[in-house]
Design an enzyme around this catalytic site. Structure first.
Site, PDB file in Angstrom:
ATOM      1  N   ASP A 180       0.912  -1.301  -0.037  1.00  0.00           N
ATOM      2  CA  ASP A 180      -0.009  -0.132   0.244  1.00  0.00           C
ATOM      3  C   ASP A 180       0.775   1.232   0.174  1.00  0.00           C
ATOM      4  OD1 ASP A 180      -1.897  -1.968   0.320  1.00  0.00           O
ATOM      5  OD2 ASP A 180      -1.893  -1.551   2.540  1.00  0.00           O
ATOM      6  N   GLU A 188     -10.936  -1.169  -3.327  1.00  0.00           N
ATOM      7  CA  GLU A 188     -10.164  -0.264  -2.395  1.00  0.00           C
ATOM      8  C   GLU A 188      -9.262   0.479  -2.842  1.00  0.00           C
ATOM      9  OE1 GLU A 188      -9.342  -3.691   0.158  1.00  0.00           O
ATOM     10  OE2 GLU A 188      -7.451  -4.110  -0.834  1.00  0.00           O
TER      11      GLU A 188
END
Length: 337
Positions: free
Chosen positions: A40, A221
């Site tokens: 991420d 997401e």
């Protein structure tokens, strides 16, 4: 006394940061760009330095700190360990992930998800996963990108469920007019809001709502946005984050708020290189129309759910402004100061 200072000072500096990698012959970043399990990643430029803020990728009960990495040339990276951890934000008990960073009025704000809170109204809700009732998206603040950070509010900035979007995976974007937009959302839903001037809350939209849903087809997401030549690029991750189906798609728009036109997928598993590439960010080389995608991927063979590494590759465009498919490499990107 002079000998004492010369010997001890490097040791003190080494306790705060360390050089962690160097690309092939110092000419390219190499992939992964630094060692360790990290996911991420948010890449950003502050001043004359590139920064990457990733998730420390491990079991949720061990994922309790965030490291940061800085570089002057995209090749040699300095690790800044534990710029944020549960000693700074004690309300986080289970997990801390998906950092997003923004400079604002001379301060540096680090947004993060914490505790993986659940919603009983969600289909398939499992009470055994709902360990902590308090959680959501938090924010910490510091005088420098590498910290030290302090909890800005002493509690989550956002802990409620709007439009059934789980309060995780936030991305903070400042538009050219100075408005600071707040994208976020898991469980296949994405919301958009506007932060107030001191980053303590949100400015309602004209209809009184705090958040408008901007979920795109395939969205799971990891929202992200950047602007190039008058076009806004709204990006997200699709598929399952625990496996090779993970990938990145995007839409284009004339404004942050849309309307969005889906363009397709640009980053996904690549035979012989890696699988499950996603949850990314984008860096523009300052002063140039040159772009880099910063993302995580799963090495082949992949042996664990959380074995993810942070990589960089070139992001290129067609003449009409659409993005070319990203080619994942082991060499990474060239050195650029």
């Amino acid at each position: 006394m002079r000998i004492f200072i010369i010997v001890v000072l490097p040791l003190l500096l080494g306790a705060c940061s360390e050089k962690v990698s160097r690309g092939t012959a110092a000419k390219s970043s190499g992939n992964p760009i630094f060692p360790g399990w990290y996911a991420d990643p948010e890449g950003i430029v502050f001043g004359d330095t590139y920064w990457v803020f990733p998730t420390y990728s491990d079991d949720f009960d061990k994922q309790l700190h965030l490291d940061a990495f800085s570089s002057k040339d995209l090749v040699t990276w300095t690790k800044h360990p534990s710029v944020l951890d549960t000693s700074i934000v004690p309300w986080v008990k289970q997990a801390m992930w998906a950092p997003s960073v923004l400079e604002h009025r001379g301060k540096y704000y680090l947004f993060f998800a914490g505790n993986d809170i659940q919603n009983p109204a969600r289909p398939g809700y499992n009470a055994s996963y709902d360990k902590y009732k308090e959680g959501g998206i938090g924010v910490a603040v510091a005088d420098a990108p590498g910290g030290p950070y302090r909890d800005h509010l002493g509690k989550p900035l956002l802990s409620e469920f709007y439009n059934m979007a789980q309060p995780i995976d936030q991305f903070v974007y400042r538009d050219t007019d100075g408005t600071v937009y707040f994208f976020y959302g898991g469980w296949g839903r994405c919301n958009l809001g506007r932060l107030n001037n001191d980053f303590t809350g949100f400015i309602p939209w004209e209809d009184g709502q705090l958040f408008h849903e901007v979920t795109q087809e395939g969205y799971v997401e990891g929202p992200f946005m950047f602007k190039r030549k008058g076009i806004y690029y709204f990006m997200w991750s699709e598929g399952g984050w625990t496996n090779g189906s993970y990938k990145v798609a995007y839409a284009t728009a004339p404004a942050v708020t849309g309307p969005y036109t889906r363009q397709g997928t640009i980053l996904e598993s690549q035979e012989g290189v890696a699988t499950g590439a996603g949850h990314h960010s984008v860096i523009q080389i300052p002063g140039k129309d040159e772009w880099i995608i910063v993302y995580h991927r799963r090495p082949i063979p992949n042996e664990d759910r959380d074995h993810r590494v942070t990589c960089m590759d070139k992001l290129a465009f067609n003449d009409d402004g659409t993005i070319k498919p990203v080619v994942m490499t082991f060499t990474g990107v060239p050195a650029v100061r």
